[in-house]
Design a protein around this motif. Sequence first.
Motif, short mmCIF file in Angstrom:
data_model
loop_
_atom_site.label_atom_id
_atom_site.label_comp_id
_atom_site.label_asym_id
_atom_site.label_seq_id
_atom_site.Cartn_x
_atom_site.Cartn_y
_atom_site.Cartn_z
N ALA A 136 8.00 93.40 45.30
CA ALA A 136 8.83 94.27 46.13
C ALA A 136 7.97 94.72 47.30
N GLU A 137 7.98 93.94 48.37
CA GLU A 137 7.01 94.12 49.45
C GLU A 137 7.55 94.84 50.67
N GLN A 138 8.80 95.24 50.64
CA GLN A 138 9.38 95.93 51.80
C GLN A 138 8.95 97.40 51.74
N SER A 139 7.97 97.77 52.54
CA SER A 139 7.43 99.14 52.49
C SER A 139 8.43 100.16 53.01
N ARG A 140 8.43 101.32 52.41
CA ARG A 140 9.28 102.42 52.88
C ARG A 140 8.69 103.00 54.17
N ASP A 141 9.50 103.10 55.19
CA ASP A 141 9.03 103.55 56.49
C ASP A 141 9.29 105.05 56.66
N LEU A 142 8.75 105.61 57.72
CA LEU A 142 8.92 107.03 58.03
C LEU A 142 9.38 107.14 59.48
N PRO A 143 10.70 107.05 59.73
CA PRO A 143 11.22 107.02 61.10
C PRO A 143 11.33 108.41 61.72
N VAL A 144 10.20 108.96 62.12
CA VAL A 144 10.18 110.25 62.80
C VAL A 144 9.64 110.03 64.21
N PRO A 145 9.84 110.97 65.12
CA PRO A 145 9.33 110.80 66.48
C PRO A 145 7.84 110.47 66.50
N GLY A 146 7.47 109.52 67.35
CA GLY A 146 6.07 109.13 67.48
C GLY A 146 5.66 107.99 66.56
N ARG A 147 6.61 107.45 65.79
CA ARG A 147 6.26 106.38 64.84
C ARG A 147 5.66 105.16 65.53
N GLU A 148 5.98 104.96 66.81
CA GLU A 148 5.53 103.77 67.53
C GLU A 148 4.08 103.87 67.99
N LEU A 149 3.44 105.01 67.81
CA LEU A 149 2.08 105.20 68.31
C LEU A 149 1.08 104.25 67.62
N VAL A 150 0.09 103.82 68.36
CA VAL A 150 -0.98 102.99 67.80
C VAL A 150 -1.80 103.83 66.82
N GLY A 151 -2.12 103.24 65.68
CA GLY A 151 -2.90 103.96 64.68
C GLY A 151 -2.10 104.38 63.47
N ILE A 152 -0.79 104.03 63.45
CA ILE A 152 0.07 104.32 62.29
C ILE A 152 0.40 103.00 61.63
N HIS A 153 0.03 102.85 60.36
CA HIS A 153 0.16 101.56 59.68
C HIS A 153 0.65 101.76 58.25
N PHE A 154 1.32 100.74 57.74
CA PHE A 154 1.64 100.71 56.32
C PHE A 154 0.36 100.49 55.52
N ALA A 155 0.34 101.04 54.31
CA ALA A 155 -0.81 100.83 53.43
C ALA A 155 -1.08 99.35 53.20
N MET A 156 0.00 98.56 53.14
CA MET A 156 -0.17 97.14 52.87
C MET A 156 -0.56 96.34 54.11
N GLU A 157 -0.77 96.99 55.22
CA GLU A 157 -1.48 96.39 56.33
C GLU A 157 -2.98 96.66 56.19
N PHE A 158 -3.31 97.79 55.62
CA PHE A 158 -4.67 98.30 55.55
C PHE A 158 -5.43 97.73 54.34
N LEU A 159 -4.86 97.82 53.15
CA LEU A 159 -5.57 97.45 51.93
C LEU A 159 -5.88 95.95 51.83
N PRO A 160 -4.93 95.06 52.11
CA PRO A 160 -5.24 93.62 51.97
C PRO A 160 -6.37 93.16 52.88
N GLN A 161 -6.50 93.77 54.04
CA GLN A 161 -7.55 93.34 54.95
C GLN A 161 -8.93 93.55 54.35
N GLN A 162 -9.14 94.69 53.69
CA GLN A 162 -10.44 94.93 53.09
C GLN A 162 -10.70 93.96 51.94
N ASN A 163 -9.66 93.64 51.17
CA ASN A 163 -9.82 92.68 50.09
C ASN A 163 -10.20 91.30 50.63
N LYS A 164 -9.61 90.92 51.76
CA LYS A 164 -9.94 89.64 52.37
C LYS A 164 -11.41 89.63 52.85
N VAL A 165 -11.83 90.71 53.45
CA VAL A 165 -13.23 90.81 53.90
C VAL A 165 -14.17 90.72 52.70
#
Length: 488
Positions: free
Chosen positions: A251-280
Amino acid sequence: MGKVTGFMEYERLEEGYEPVATRLKNYKEFVIGLNADQAKVQSARCMDCGTPFCNNGCPVNNIIPDFNDLVYRGDWKNAIAVLHSTNNFPEFTGRICPAPCEAACTLNVNDDAVGIKSIEHAIIDRAWAEGWVKPQLPKRKTGKTIAVVGAGPAGLAAAQQLARAGHSVTVFEKNDRVGGLLRYGIPDFKMEKSHIDRRVEQMQAEGVVFRTGVIVAALPEDSKVTNWAKESISPDELKAQFDAVLLTGGAEQSRDLPVPGRELVGIHFAMEFLPQQNKVNAGDKLKGQLRADGKHVIVIGGGDTGSDCVGTSNRHGAKSVTQFELMPQPPEVEDRPLTWPYWPIKQRTSSSHEEGCEREFAIATKEFLGEKGKVTGVKTVRVEWQGGKMVEVPGSEQVLKADLVLLAMGFVSPVATVLDGFGVSKDARGNAKATVDFTGGYQTNVAKVFAAGDMRRGQSLVVWAIREGRQAARAVDEFLMGSSDLPR
């Protein structure tokens, strides 16, 4: 039981941890398991309770009193045989399962539960060390072919069971390595990936074929597939080539948080963050890895995924880590007579929290703030329950500094591509619609297509994925052969 009065004589002994300062320097496992003598004493605490509620508390129905007794008697080889009879991968569950069996332990009514998880951990580690875990080849081949889509715990459990029943099994995995969320969702410091690798070797020796980097979807001919998959195969091709297809993706569709400012750089889903470290950690070279070095990190979501983000951020060298939880802070100790033998709501502090983290409860995010397109802060408000509804507390708004925001609020459903490609009906939550009945269980509305694991039940535990994979394997075996000797 080996020692009937053991639960009155011995106290629970927890597994140990390496010091925080030591474990933060790397991504290796840091749990210090029980030695043989400690495991014997802990097994002696298992009561002769008559009705072992732990068996039902465990989703795979581990025969817990039996392997506890065998460990107490020093019969480790039979202990792993009993454990493997219900659980294909106790090295996974012995590390990352939250242990609902312990919540259901009869001793847990008014004392500390038997340390079932630590005993399971000790059994499987001993079994690997002694060379007792070997390939189990089928006595005969059936000539039937099965495609398993998804190489997470559900797919792996199903594939192993079906191969042992004599079927020819091919597992298709979109990522470059086998394991699903075990590989790219669970941090290495909770479970090193060598545990997956040696199971894959065992399964290959049993005849399972793994095809990684393959996405199952009906894509345009000029499609470049994806940035992770090397090739694609259509659902129609799978149905034509195999006698049965089992869908076991996550079940890979992450729950989003659609509040003002969501488009700002630096806001990411956990599953963007965690797999990258595992790959490294696995030796991959990544450009632009998401990192928390020197940053104020806000983790939104109080569950295990959020905790994993906390532990990873601390290892990166974050300046501060704060974790949000929408719900009120639970009690530190549950009301055992009220909740037993069910999973209790209580304050749970993970090893990652102990490494450094501010935890905020009953807090909601109202807005993400930023400068020059980058997130700089989070505007929050306190909330409370009134009349069955969650309402904002007047005058409780505040702004917290944030350079990196990680959204870890769970997963809502499988990504629809695979299900839509096969034409599988969905339930109200977007999961594959398939029952778990004894007759015809795990079958979808599409002929010879089955579904199990998170793809069928939604986001859940690894131990539930293993259970569903095993049960689905039996259902597929019955479908192909008319009957099955596989355990359900």
